[in-house]
Design an enzyme around this catalytic site. Sequence first.
Site, PDB file in Angstrom:
ATOM      1  N   PRO A 262       0.813  -1.224   0.000  1.00 37.14           N
ATOM      2  CA  PRO A 262       0.000   0.000   0.000  1.00 37.14           C
ATOM      3  C   PRO A 262       0.846   1.274   0.000  1.00 37.14           C
ATOM      4  CG  PRO A 262       0.114  -0.945   2.206  1.00 37.14           C
ATOM      5  CD  PRO A 262       0.834  -1.911   1.300  1.00 37.14           C
ATOM      6  N   CYS A 330       3.864  28.689 -15.733  1.00 37.63           N
ATOM      7  CA  CYS A 330       3.522  29.152 -17.085  1.00 37.63           C
ATOM      8  C   CYS A 330       3.005  27.992 -17.925  1.00 37.63           C
ATOM      9  CB  CYS A 330       4.726  29.833 -17.721  1.00 37.63           C
ATOM     10  SG  CYS A 330       5.063  31.386 -16.901  1.00 37.63           S
ATOM     11  N   GLU A 331       1.948  27.443 -17.493  1.00 36.04           N
ATOM     12  CA  GLU A 331       1.189  26.373 -18.143  1.00 36.04           C
ATOM     13  C   GLU A 331      -0.226  26.565 -17.637  1.00 36.04           C
ATOM     14  OE1 GLU A 331       2.262  23.514 -19.855  1.00 36.04           O
ATOM     15  OE2 GLU A 331       4.437  23.682 -19.544  1.00 36.04           O
TER      16      GLU A 331
END
Length: 400
Positions: A262, A330-331
């Site tokens: 896990p 900057c996306e």
Amino acid sequence: MSVSKEELIHAAATYGTPLYVYHAESITRQYQKLMDAFSQLNARFFYAAKALTNLSILRHVRSLGCSIDCSSINEVKLAFKAGFSADQILYTSNSVSFEEIREAVSLGVSVTIDSLSNLEKFAKTYAGSYPVGVRIRPNIMAGGNTKISTGHVGSKFGIPVEQVEALQQLVQAYGLQLRTLHIHTGSEISEAAVFVQGVTLLLELAGLFPSVTVLDLGGGFKVPYRPDEKEIDLAAIAKAVEKSFTDFKNKTDRQLEVWFEPGKYLVAQAGYLLATVTVLKPTDTICFVGVDTGLNHLIRPMFYEAYHSISNLTNAEGAPTTYQITGNICETDDFAQARTLPEVREGDLLAFHTAGAYGFEMSSSYNARVRPAEVLFKDGQPQLIRRRESLDDLLIQQIN
Ligand code: LLP
């Protein structure tokens, strides 16, 4: 059980934002739930370190008695650094050079191999002198979405089950000590039935390989990310695995161990990403909320369309308003597109929830923005477990 709003606000004031905050007791609680659910089985748990490798987290996990699953040789080395012993470390990699597997063997850890090609190299090098596991691709579609589904017929992971004859030939030809059959079919599996399908297949295969003593069912236990989601029903998995193992024992007189790996189940809910609101930009369509973090620190929403609950810690009583929450990269790095929050003001502190798994761990320094600091709350006390990066950290490998 979690870190309180006041503690989060205090941590942000002390250490600055963006900041990852973790809660040790939440990890403990999750581990205890696993132990309780599988108490009737011969079960072992290996924390999937790839979810979050901070050494303080690894040490906490170790203190619980949990073992560790490592996806690279460096994770193996981190596990040793955190105090795990070789017999507590499992190395489950894919598409690695055989040199890395050789190194894992030299360190004495358990090794699970993902391809016939590397298994053959292993066989030629060690024959039956070192126990080994193989990852099988069971051709089962599972998990929250296809990007995190890993056991289906188009998946790169594991030895496709239809190639089992070739596997048998290798095992016989070299007298391999094939100890473990492993599958990991995906992340965020919400149906116990998926584990049952996996166990059924692996038990069939175990019938072909008398040396197998362990079935490793991987990770993937679903935890809630959205308010209306539920955790996977561990009791249902335990019950079904128990029944299958008992039937197998009655038929073959072989008592198998079950292993799990896990990641999210242990650490997802224990983590928060805290960010400060830098800019509000109302437009004709929606008001953008800009924050001092972005996909460089939490890529899951953009990468997987993952949902993270967001709360406004410093204006919890504000009027409900709908916003687009965006990062400062900057996306187009939206965290949420139409999310209703208590009124948000510049300077407010937001918390992104369920951010402990694959949050910091998948972060980058894109746009030359540094990675956040990390803080661990234990016994109500915050402890800085990683300092914020600096420009010097970004430059340290550059030669100029
Ligand atoms: N075992 C193996 C062999 C794995 O590849 C993984 C995860 C795990 C265990 C742990 O799975 P978990 O319990 O955490 O679901 N970055 C994605 C998840 C990718 C999981 C990769 N392998 C995300 O953020 O959703």
